[in-house]
Design a protein around this motif. Structure first.
Motif, PDB file in Angstrom:
ATOM      1  N   PRO A  10      18.878   7.054  53.877  1.00 30.51           N
ATOM      2  CA  PRO A  10      19.776   6.817  54.409  1.00 30.51           C
ATOM      3  C   PRO A  10      20.952   5.985  53.549  1.00 30.51           C
ATOM      4  CG  PRO A  10      18.025   5.659  55.917  1.00 30.51           C
ATOM      5  CD  PRO A  10      17.615   6.021  54.396  1.00 30.51           C
ATOM      6  N   ASP A 268      30.436  13.546  60.131  1.00 28.97           N
ATOM      7  CA  ASP A 268      31.869  11.936  59.172  1.00 28.97           C
ATOM      8  C   ASP A 268      32.577  12.694  58.849  1.00 28.97           C
ATOM      9  OD1 ASP A 268      31.242   9.615  58.471  1.00 28.97           O
ATOM     10  OD2 ASP A 268      30.693  10.164  56.365  1.00 28.97           O
ATOM     11  N   GLU A 273      32.205   9.554  63.800  1.00 25.21           N
ATOM     12  CA  GLU A 273      31.021   8.122  63.251  1.00 25.21           C
ATOM     13  C   GLU A 273      29.886   8.657  64.670  1.00 25.21           C
ATOM     14  OE1 GLU A 273      32.055   4.959  62.271  1.00 25.21           O
ATOM     15  OE2 GLU A 273      33.024   5.479  59.623  1.00 25.21           O
ATOM     16  N   VAL A 274      28.862   8.619  63.771  1.00 28.19           N
ATOM     17  CA  VAL A 274      28.046   8.921  64.898  1.00 28.19           C
ATOM     18  C   VAL A 274      26.628   7.793  64.219  1.00 28.19           C
ATOM     19  CG1 VAL A 274      26.048  10.116  66.433  1.00 28.19           C
ATOM     20  CG2 VAL A 274      28.164  11.184  66.216  1.00 28.19           C
ATOM     21  N   LEU A 275      26.129   6.562  65.472  1.00 31.01           N
ATOM     22  CA  LEU A 275      24.981   6.015  64.364  1.00 31.01           C
ATOM     23  C   LEU A 275      23.621   6.895  64.601  1.00 31.01           C
ATOM     24  CD1 LEU A 275      24.966   3.478  66.534  1.00 31.01           C
ATOM     25  CD2 LEU A 275      25.577   3.190  64.405  1.00 31.01           C
ATOM     26  N   SER A 276      23.521   6.388  63.288  1.00 29.39           N
ATOM     27  CA  SER A 276      22.256   7.340  62.787  1.00 29.39           C
ATOM     28  C   SER A 276      21.112   5.948  62.432  1.00 29.39           C
ATOM     29  CB  SER A 276      22.473   8.539  61.630  1.00 29.39           C
ATOM     30  OG  SER A 276      22.870   8.152  60.609  1.00 29.39           O
ATOM     31  N   SER A 277      20.734   6.746  61.708  1.00 32.97           N
ATOM     32  CA  SER A 277      19.256   6.010  61.510  1.00 32.97           C
ATOM     33  C   SER A 277      18.297   6.234  59.829  1.00 32.97           C
ATOM     34  CB  SER A 277      18.354   4.708  62.083  1.00 32.97           C
ATOM     35  OG  SER A 277      17.515   3.696  61.505  1.00 32.97           O
ATOM     36  N   ARG A 279      17.300   8.875  59.913  1.00 36.73           N
ATOM     37  CA  ARG A 279      18.435  10.537  59.003  1.00 36.73           C
ATOM     38  C   ARG A 279      17.072  12.201  59.253  1.00 36.73           C
ATOM     39  NH1 ARG A 279      24.507   9.756  56.579  1.00 36.73           N
ATOM     40  NH2 ARG A 279      24.642   8.594  57.802  1.00 36.73           N
ATOM     41  N   CYS A 283      13.671   9.083  64.571  1.00 37.09           N
ATOM     42  CA  CYS A 283      14.151   7.482  65.833  1.00 37.09           C
ATOM     43  C   CYS A 283      15.082   7.780  66.860  1.00 37.09           C
ATOM     44  CB  CYS A 283      14.507   6.560  64.579  1.00 37.09           C
ATOM     45  SG  CYS A 283      17.083   6.897  63.942  1.00 37.09           S
ATOM     46  N   GLY A 284      15.659   8.536  66.938  1.00 34.97           N
ATOM     47  CA  GLY A 284      16.383   8.982  67.855  1.00 34.97           C
ATOM     48  C   GLY A 284      18.049   8.402  67.857  1.00 34.97           C
ATOM     49  N   THR A 285      18.300   7.489  66.716  1.00 37.18           N
ATOM     50  CA  THR A 285      19.236   6.538  67.149  1.00 37.18           C
ATOM     51  C   THR A 285      20.295   7.795  67.506  1.00 37.18           C
ATOM     52  OG1 THR A 285      18.433   5.128  65.559  1.00 37.18           O
ATOM     53  CG2 THR A 285      20.864   4.879  65.800  1.00 37.18           C
ATOM     54  N   GLU A 287      21.364  10.535  68.891  1.00 37.47           N
ATOM     55  CA  GLU A 287      21.328  11.780  69.985  1.00 37.47           C
ATOM     56  C   GLU A 287      22.651  11.577  70.901  1.00 37.47           C
ATOM     57  OE1 GLU A 287      19.030   9.944  72.851  1.00 37.47           O
ATOM     58  OE2 GLU A 287      19.638  11.727  74.334  1.00 37.47           O
TER      59      GLU A 287
ATOM     60  N   TYR B  51      18.599  -3.943  49.809  1.00 36.96           N
ATOM     61  CA  TYR B  51      18.443  -3.426  50.593  1.00 36.96           C
ATOM     62  C   TYR B  51      17.490  -2.352  50.105  1.00 36.96           C
ATOM     63  CZ  TYR B  51      19.268   0.902  53.533  1.00 36.96           C
ATOM     64  OH  TYR B  51      19.431   2.021  54.321  1.00 36.96           O
ATOM     65  N   ASP B 335      30.710   2.082  59.811  1.00 37.80           N
ATOM     66  CA  ASP B 335      29.325   2.690  60.098  1.00 37.80           C
ATOM     67  C   ASP B 335      28.204   2.230  59.089  1.00 37.80           C
ATOM     68  OD1 ASP B 335      27.623   4.570  60.896  1.00 37.80           O
ATOM     69  OD2 ASP B 335      28.202   6.105  58.734  1.00 37.80           O
ATOM     70  N   SER B 337      25.200   2.834  60.493  1.00 37.27           N
ATOM     71  CA  SER B 337      24.015   3.345  60.356  1.00 37.27           C
ATOM     72  C   SER B 337      22.942   3.183  59.045  1.00 37.27           C
ATOM     73  CB  SER B 337      24.791   4.806  59.656  1.00 37.27           C
ATOM     74  OG  SER B 337      25.027   5.549  61.268  1.00 37.27           O
ATOM     75  N   GLY B 338      21.575   3.105  59.357  1.00 34.20           N
ATOM     76  CA  GLY B 338      20.738   2.364  57.874  1.00 34.20           C
ATOM     77  C   GLY B 338      20.596   1.228  57.656  1.00 34.20           C
ATOM     78  N   MET B 344      12.186  -0.294  59.709  1.00 30.37           N
ATOM     79  CA  MET B 344      12.527   1.388  59.949  1.00 30.37           C
ATOM     80  C   MET B 344      11.264   2.251  58.951  1.00 30.37           C
ATOM     81  SD  MET B 344      14.705   3.934  58.855  1.00 30.37           S
ATOM     82  CE  MET B 344      16.950   2.566  58.794  1.00 30.37           C
ATOM     83  N   GLN B 348       9.095   1.162  63.157  1.00 24.40           N
ATOM     84  CA  GLN B 348      10.952   0.414  63.860  1.00 24.40           C
ATOM     85  C   GLN B 348      10.594   0.183  64.790  1.00 24.40           C
ATOM     86  OE1 GLN B 348      13.707   4.107  62.876  1.00 24.40           O
ATOM     87  NE2 GLN B 348      15.556   2.646  62.497  1.00 24.40           N
ATOM     88  N   HIS B 353      16.494   1.839  71.617  1.00 23.52           N
ATOM     89  CA  HIS B 353      17.887   2.583  72.405  1.00 23.52           C
ATOM     90  C   HIS B 353      17.132   2.353  73.893  1.00 23.52           C
ATOM     91  CE1 HIS B 353      16.680   5.153  68.913  1.00 23.52           C
ATOM     92  NE2 HIS B 353      15.969   5.385  69.622  1.00 23.52           N
ATOM     93  N   ARG B 356      20.024  -1.189  73.243  1.00 26.72           N
ATOM     94  CA  ARG B 356      21.325  -0.596  72.702  1.00 26.72           C
ATOM     95  C   ARG B 356      21.979  -0.391  74.285  1.00 26.72           C
ATOM     96  NH1 ARG B 356      19.795   2.904  68.392  1.00 26.72           N
ATOM     97  NH2 ARG B 356      20.185   2.490  66.300  1.00 26.72           N
TER      98      ARG B 356
END
Lengths: 329, 400
Positions: A10, A268, A273-277, A279, A283-285, A287, B51, B335, B337-338, B344, B348, B353, B356
């Motif tokens: 990611p 993007d 922006e959509v949260l992701s993890s 990629r 993981c389903g982040t 959705e 990272y 963002d 993300s990541g 991870m 992970q 969810h 969140r």
């Protein structure tokens, strides 16, 4: 010596598209009418993890999609292996793999997903018919590694048409190979004679074999038997290779997703922006609710029912079957 | 072939010392700057803090195993203080089935069932807190109260006694560190608390319709064994409360100290989820986890020998300027993300969810009623060997 290499996942763009497009790195005839393909990331990235029983969607250059069980080594993060039987009565997918696909070619890959997972048990009985050996091969290896008591009954037409017999020979008499022209049909009743607590039965192969296994297991406790039937992927509905439109319902904005961009990247690009993890669709982040249109699910999360129900998609890997998707964004 | 390798840079700091737990950022910066691999002489373990390397090690379950424990203790040589977690302290293939079951019961279906009730619960809790006055402790009244209310309900454990989950979780996360004063502090109550949580994980004490019951139903189907089911429920209860409490605390602290970001959230309530993830990146409620090498592993110019503990600094990775622009700023336009705040790869956080959803419900309720939120008195950190935690965040709010 193992080297810790950047997964590049990611952290930077482009990785997701790479993960979904793999290169054929080896092609081996492993039995009459069966080729094994090895697939790897063109840029050397790690492939998404998988578990025995998992399959991938193979999207061939002509747009057809077929499911194949992974039958390689899950400890190797850089290669997938599948075994493909030429199906004379098939719809062209396996013929394409056999006749056209060559080392160096690129193919699309969705998943991996697993609806045939290995459950914990003290003892396993595996029944394979023909190419049905493919999902069972990594299960056998795993059962052996776990020190479980296990047996494999493997039937096929002729010895020469039965894939991976060589690989299985190292397990000695735990494996019973039954070519029909030498030994007739495998004796399922003897093999599955005695229901035993703590035993799981896994079977994969053509429908008549699975029906026979089911009948032989009629006195077993519920859930002891797990089967995977070869079912043709739903007809028609080709996976698009053309761009498609995504409409954002809250703003009315419409954007076009070209073949080389993921939906996530396209969103993007226009500042949504959509949260992701991960990629990688695992993981389903990311959705997103789908209000209209038909997603082409390429994630490893939704089961078949959830896919049919529609309603959501994971925009890091999944695409569209329809011309337009309407998302709740 | 024998190749000579240079020794990695060393750092003598105790990463579990109270000064570091109070403020880990200087150590994180020093470790990142020292190189991709550092040897921590205090415990004779290795450290990854950038990272790129942290991310790579997290996904590389083949070379960085979890089954020897994700704390300092090496299960190859030492007995764990409790039966090892089937999720966190387990490798493929034994890790597969428990993970699969937990992912299914915490998946999209579970979230849909919980969503409306949790939003209503959050509004009710916020109304009650605000009715008591405009100054309160955001940790006790919101960040602890909300997860302790909704999550054990969802799992299906009885109301009575559930406040025990906090000291138990606190000890659980302390025990990943060295046997220091924080671990000793938790030990006297341990037999009592362990017995209590074990009794809550039994089928007959769980309600019939919760996540716990669905784990037991998976055991009925043979997807996991009946011996595994209570341990999977225990994983949920130990991993799912304190982490969320401190994730929510971090979010509330960040918003209370960044009034512009609070205004932004008020204007765009759909940013609630992003606010929580940005706070998880910024504070990293789970700061560190260990892995154990299964072979000699080369990192840059150095080699970690087989069987050695490697401490992954998730918090340092999440503020690595090599990956993040202006990493120390809490910024809802970023963002996040990541980030590796949930880990991870195959380990992970399986409950992310759910976390969140809790955050979204609570922040949405708060933003709906509170015009401004600010610190009302000095804050207090809570020291834990693994968690970046809060003891108290006194806030003053204005409604509107």
């Amino acid at each position: 010596m193992h080297t810790l290499t950047s997964t590049d996942g990611p952290a930077t763009g482009g990785a997701a598209a790479d993960a979904a497009t793999l290169r054929v790195t080896a092609r081996t005839v492993v039995a009459d009418g069966v080729v094994a393909l090895e697939l790897a990331s063109p840029s050397g990235l790690r492939l998404p993890d998988w578990t025995p029983g998992a399959h991938i969607d193979l999207v061939l250059p002509d747009g057809t999609t077929r499911q194949y069980s992974l039958c390689g080594d899950r400890w190797d993060p850089h290669a997938y292996r599948i075994g493909v039987l030429r199906e004379e009565a098939g719809r062209g997918g396996s013929a394409y793999v056999h006749d056209v696909l060559r080392v160096g070619d690129l193919v699309g890959v969705g998943g991996p997903r697993n609806r045939f997972a290995l459950v914990p048990a003290d003892r396993y009985l595996f029944v394979a018919g023909g190419i049905g050996i493919t999902p069972l091969l990594p299960m056998v290896r795993q059962a052996d590694l776990l020190g479980a008591d296990w047996r494999l009954l493997y039937g096929g037409r002729r010895r020469a048409s039965m894939a991976f017999v060589d690989e299985l020979s190292r397990y000695g008499d735990r494996v019973e190979v039954v070519p029909r022209d030498e030994a007739g049909h495998p004796d399922l009743h003897r093999f599955l004679d005695t229901p035993a607590p703590g035993t799981a039965v896994y079977a994969c192969g053509p429908a008549p074999l699975l029906d026979a296994v089911q009948a032989a297991c009629s006195s077993w406790p519920p859930h002891a038997l797990r089967t995977e039937r070869f079912v043709a992927a739903e007809p028609a509905a080709p996976v698009r290779r053309a761009p498609f439109d995504v409409e954002l319902a809250r703003s009315g904005v419409v954007l076009t997703v070209p073949p080389h961009r993921t939906v996530l990247e396209a969103l993007d690009d226009v500042g949504v922006e959509v949260l992701s993890s991960c990629r990688q669709g695992v993981c389903g982040t990311c959705e997103v609710t789908v209000l209209a249109g038909e997603p082409d699910h390429r994630d490893a999360l939704l089961d078949d029912d959830e896919r049919r129900a529609g309603g959501c998609m994971f925009v890091c890997v999944s695409r569209a079957r329809s011309d337009r998707l309407v998302l709740d964004l | 072939m024998i190749t000579a390798h240079t020794a990695p840079p060393v750092d003598p700091t105790d990463p579990f010392g109270h000064d570091v737990l109070e403020d880990p950022l200087p150590l994180h910066a020093a470790l990142r700057d020292a190189g991709p691999l550092v040897h921590l002489t205090e415990y004779d373990v290795y450290a990854l803090a950038r990272y790129r390397e942290v991310h790579a090690a997290l996904v590389d379950w083949q070379a960085f195993q979890s089954g020897a424990g994700v704390g300092l203790s090496n299960f190859r040589h030492e007995e764990p203080w409790r039966p090892a977690s089937l999720l966190l302290e387990n490798d493929p293939p034994r890790h597969d089935a428990p993970r699969r079951v937990l992912r299914a019961v915490l998946g999209p279906g579970a979230l849909r069932r919980l969503r409306d009730a949790w939003f209503a619960d959050a509004r009710e809790l916020v109304d009650r807190v605000l009715a008591d006055g405009d100054e309160f402790d955001a940790v006790a009244r919101l960040a602890e109260a909300f997860p302790l209310r909704v999550f054990p309900d969802a799992v299906g454990i009885p109301r009575e006694g559930r406040e025990q989950l906090l000291p138990l979780g606190d000890h659980n996360f302390n025990a990943f560190g060295p046997p220091n004063d924080l671990v000793r502090k938790g030990e006297p109550r341990l037999p009592e608390l362990s017995a209590w949580v074990a009794s809550r994980c039994r089928r007959d004490t769980l309600s019939g319709d919760g996540i716990g019951a669905r784990i037991w139903a998976a055991a009925d189907r043979g997807d996991i064994t009946a011996e595994q089911a209570p341990l999977v429920v225990r994983s949920l209860l130990l991993a799912g409360v304190d982490t969320t409490v401190h994730g929510l605390s971090a979010t509330l602290y960040a918003l209370a100290t960044h009034p512009d970001q609070w205004r932004r959230l008020r204007e765009q309530p759909h940013l609630a989820r992003a606010a929580f993830d940005e706070a998880v990146r910024w504070e990293s409620p789970v700061q560190t986890f260990f892995r154990t090498t299964t072979t000699d592993v080369r990192v840059g110019d150095h080699v970690v020998p087989d069987g050695r503990k490697v401490l992954l600094f998730l918090g340092a990775a999440n503020r690595d300027p090599r990956r993040w622009e202006d990493p120390d700023s809490f910024d809802l336009s970023r963002d996040p993300s990541g980030h590796v705040g949930f880990g991870m790869g195959i380990h992970q956080c399986v409950g992310q969810h759910i976390a969140r959803l809790e955050a979204e419900a609570l922040l949405t309720a708060l933003a709906g009623r509170v015009r401004s939120i600010e610190l009302a008195a000095p804050t207090v950190r809570h020291h834990n060997n693994t968690l970046r935690a809060w003891g108290s965040i006194p806030v003053r709010v204005r409604l509107g």
